[in-house]
Design a protein around this motif. Sequence first.
Motif, PDB file in Angstrom:
ATOM      1  N   VAL A   1       0.856  -1.136   0.031  1.00  0.00           N
ATOM      2  CA  VAL A   1      -0.190  -0.144   0.086  1.00  0.00           C
ATOM      3  C   VAL A   1       0.825   1.221  -0.188  1.00  0.00           C
ATOM      4  O   VAL A   1       0.701   2.199  -0.706  1.00  0.00           O
ATOM      5  CB  VAL A   1      -1.058  -0.183   1.195  1.00  0.00           C
ATOM      6  N   ALA A   2       1.946   1.227   0.826  1.00  0.00           N
ATOM      7  CA  ALA A   2       2.820   2.366   1.054  1.00  0.00           C
ATOM      8  C   ALA A   2       3.692   2.446  -0.397  1.00  0.00           C
ATOM      9  O   ALA A   2       3.927   3.660  -0.909  1.00  0.00           O
ATOM     10  CB  ALA A   2       3.809   2.398   1.944  1.00  0.00           C
ATOM     11  N   THR A   3       3.865   1.429  -1.122  1.00  0.00           N
ATOM     12  CA  THR A   3       4.587   1.632  -2.372  1.00  0.00           C
ATOM     13  C   THR A   3       3.799   2.120  -3.472  1.00  0.00           C
ATOM     14  O   THR A   3       4.212   3.003  -4.126  1.00  0.00           O
ATOM     15  CB  THR A   3       4.875  -0.013  -2.830  1.00  0.00           C
ATOM     16  N   GLN A   4       2.536   1.713  -3.462  1.00  0.00           N
ATOM     17  CA  GLN A   4       1.568   2.386  -4.570  1.00  0.00           C
ATOM     18  C   GLN A   4       1.315   3.818  -4.086  1.00  0.00           C
ATOM     19  O   GLN A   4       1.258   4.551  -5.132  1.00  0.00           O
ATOM     20  CB  GLN A   4       0.220   1.736  -4.431  1.00  0.00           C
ATOM     21  N   GLN A   5       1.384   4.189  -2.799  1.00  0.00           N
ATOM     22  CA  GLN A   5       1.289   5.616  -2.543  1.00  0.00           C
ATOM     23  C   GLN A   5       2.304   6.627  -2.855  1.00  0.00           C
ATOM     24  O   GLN A   5       2.219   7.742  -3.215  1.00  0.00           O
ATOM     25  CB  GLN A   5       0.976   5.791  -0.766  1.00  0.00           C
ATOM     26  N   ARG A   6       3.598   5.863  -2.621  1.00  0.00           N
ATOM     27  CA  ARG A   6       4.511   6.519  -3.319  1.00  0.00           C
ATOM     28  C   ARG A   6       4.556   6.770  -4.604  1.00  0.00           C
ATOM     29  O   ARG A   6       4.962   7.805  -5.154  1.00  0.00           O
ATOM     30  CB  ARG A   6       6.099   6.007  -2.764  1.00  0.00           C
ATOM     31  N   VAL A   7       4.371   5.653  -5.442  1.00  0.00           N
ATOM     32  CA  VAL A   7       4.451   6.006  -6.864  1.00  0.00           C
ATOM     33  C   VAL A   7       3.180   7.018  -7.273  1.00  0.00           C
ATOM     34  O   VAL A   7       3.603   7.782  -8.286  1.00  0.00           O
ATOM     35  CB  VAL A   7       3.721   4.413  -7.625  1.00  0.00           C
ATOM     36  N   PHE A   8       2.179   6.893  -6.651  1.00  0.00           N
ATOM     37  CA  PHE A   8       0.916   7.855  -6.886  1.00  0.00           C
ATOM     38  C   PHE A   8       1.735   9.367  -6.727  1.00  0.00           C
ATOM     39  O   PHE A   8       1.412  10.298  -7.583  1.00  0.00           O
ATOM     40  CB  PHE A   8      -0.154   7.646  -5.855  1.00  0.00           C
ATOM     41  N   ARG A   9       2.509   9.565  -5.592  1.00  0.00           N
ATOM     42  CA  ARG A   9       2.943  10.916  -5.421  1.00  0.00           C
ATOM     43  C   ARG A   9       3.870  11.245  -6.560  1.00  0.00           C
ATOM     44  O   ARG A   9       3.983  12.548  -6.744  1.00  0.00           O
ATOM     45  CB  ARG A   9       3.370  11.022  -3.940  1.00  0.00           C
ATOM     46  N   GLU A  10       4.615  10.446  -6.841  1.00  0.00           N
ATOM     47  CA  GLU A  10       5.814  10.673  -7.886  1.00  0.00           C
ATOM     48  C   GLU A  10       5.174  10.880  -9.228  1.00  0.00           C
ATOM     49  O   GLU A  10       5.500  12.012  -9.960  1.00  0.00           O
ATOM     50  CB  GLU A  10       6.681   9.566  -7.896  1.00  0.00           C
ATOM     51  N   LEU A  11       4.100  10.081  -9.531  1.00  0.00           N
ATOM     52  CA  LEU A  11       3.449  10.458 -10.778  1.00  0.00           C
ATOM     53  C   LEU A  11       2.838  11.879 -10.709  1.00  0.00           C
ATOM     54  O   LEU A  11       2.679  12.347 -11.992  1.00  0.00           O
ATOM     55  CB  LEU A  11       2.405   9.358 -10.961  1.00  0.00           C
ATOM     56  N   ILE A  12       1.904  12.075  -9.759  1.00  0.00           N
ATOM     57  CA  ILE A  12       1.288  13.453 -10.030  1.00  0.00           C
ATOM     58  C   ILE A  12       2.133  14.530  -9.764  1.00  0.00           C
ATOM     59  O   ILE A  12       2.128  15.545 -10.556  1.00  0.00           O
ATOM     60  CB  ILE A  12       0.314  13.357  -8.422  1.00  0.00           C
ATOM     61  N   ALA A  13       3.457  14.473  -9.140  1.00  0.00           N
ATOM     62  CA  ALA A  13       4.459  15.635  -9.137  1.00  0.00           C
ATOM     63  C   ALA A  13       4.942  15.840 -10.577  1.00  0.00           C
ATOM     64  O   ALA A  13       4.954  17.061 -11.065  1.00  0.00           O
ATOM     65  CB  ALA A  13       5.496  15.276  -8.267  1.00  0.00           C
TER      66      ALA A  13
ATOM     67  N   THR B   1       2.240  19.159 -17.191  1.00  0.00           N
ATOM     68  CA  THR B   1       1.978  18.911 -18.327  1.00  0.00           C
ATOM     69  C   THR B   1       0.599  19.439 -18.775  1.00  0.00           C
ATOM     70  O   THR B   1      -0.114  20.138 -17.868  1.00  0.00           O
ATOM     71  CB  THR B   1       1.615  17.445 -18.678  1.00  0.00           C
ATOM     72  N   ALA B   2       0.331  19.300 -20.090  1.00  0.00           N
ATOM     73  CA  ALA B   2      -1.067  20.030 -20.695  1.00  0.00           C
ATOM     74  C   ALA B   2      -2.101  19.348 -20.179  1.00  0.00           C
ATOM     75  O   ALA B   2      -2.863  19.864 -19.602  1.00  0.00           O
ATOM     76  CB  ALA B   2      -0.973  19.915 -22.002  1.00  0.00           C
TER      77      ALA B   2
END
Length: 498
Positions: free
Chosen positions: A27-39, A44-45
């Motif tokens: 769960v923490a792994t996916q939360q980290r991926v989420f934050r990195e992607l949104i950042a 972007t457009a």
Amino acid sequence: MGLKSALSRPLAAFITSRYHKWQQDPVATQQRVFRELIAKGRNTAFGRDHDFAAIQTPADLARLVPVRDYEALAPYFERVKAGEADVLWPGKPEYLAKTSGTTSGAKYIPLTKDSIPNHINGARDALFHYIHATGKSRFLDGKLMFLSGSPELEKVGGIHTGRLSGIVNHHVPAYLRRNQLPSYSTNIIEDWETKLDHIVEETLPENMTLISGIPPWVQMYFDKLVQITGKPVKDIFPQFDLFVYGGVNFEPYRAKLFETIGRPVDSIELFPASEGFLAFQDEPGNSGLLLLLDAGIFYEFIPAEQFFEPNPPRLTIGEVELDRQYALVLNSNAGLWGYSLGDTVRFVSLSPYRVVVSGRIKHFLSAFGEHVIGEEVEQTLRAAMNQFPEVEVVEFTVAPRVSSDPQEPSRHEWLVEFARPPHDAAAFATALDAGLRRRNVYYDDLLAGSILAPLQLTQLPAGAFQRYMKSLGKLGGQNKVPRLSNDRKVAEGLVAAG
């Protein structure tokens, strides 16, 4: 044991240990991926259009970014194709993976510098997990074959473009290139039958140890080998130890494939897509595929029965349940946001998170309200084949046969190409019907209420599926016939091709 085989074992131990680390807290792994992607997507457009600056949680993502498929996101993909930068992901993609078969024609899926390792490392790590689990690494010392699309690329909007398998071919590690078949000159042949002849010619004298591809096309390759030599595959390639596959359920093909080989061989299932490499079989003998939660993809899961609702729930990895059908939604470092992949999965383990691919959200049969999915018909066929051990199936599909004649009730039609047909076709059809009734309560109700008649089994002549795919220009490669249709288009095409 050769050098590659010997060196692979400590490397396999190292790679699997890295996987175990993120599996400790998925769960923490996916939360980290989420934050990195949104950042990274914020400037972007697409990020500006969807107020990524306000996204702090997955609930914000679900509120601001609707679930859309390729066609709905086409305006953004068209801008990428035209060469515009910073549309879906910072900069321009390294490649566009071109696929066909959608209602709007070809799809062009971006592969970015950040997303390419997902495609390369996923297949590599599947092999290393196998080596670590079994201790078997001898296959690395022989010849490895990957039945794939052409690696020849074109430029679209200044971006290298081609089939995903062809793009990945350019990234095969140097230490494996000397082992790899077919040759580049053979691999770029577009006509599948001509290409197959060249593949057979190149591989016959070699020590083939690993063969990879979609099962029906590998079966064509094996059939050609047997036709030319008069020997089973085990005698042509005595060191052939490992079969790697993906794209379709292996079970309907297993019996015929192993009969052609002449003995069982180990196998590894992969879950690759142009949109991302999603999962692989990490444990031999376990049908569940390890979902890759640390590979630049943030997953959302929509309960399949709610997918077509106006605002369906979008669950994160910590909210899924065992044995429930989910439609997959991707947010990734390829610049895919709220992207409906079209595949459905079912979790068979939550520690670690393993799935089986159960079908396509649009490939279901519900002409009469039964909502039969691909997994149900595949399991039904497999069970019937166990009851009738003489039966071997080449390929099959199921379609509705809707009747307006009260004397001729509507029913399902199973169109099957047999390598060996049942001795009693009527009894086999009855077994199929009984099996599907056990697996789908709605289908059972429709037959119990005489709304549907028992299914019709239509035996197609040898080569019907190949001729049908050839008529569409889709023979070979990564192309597949859908298991289920809500209309008669595929069924009528198969009958015409037969």
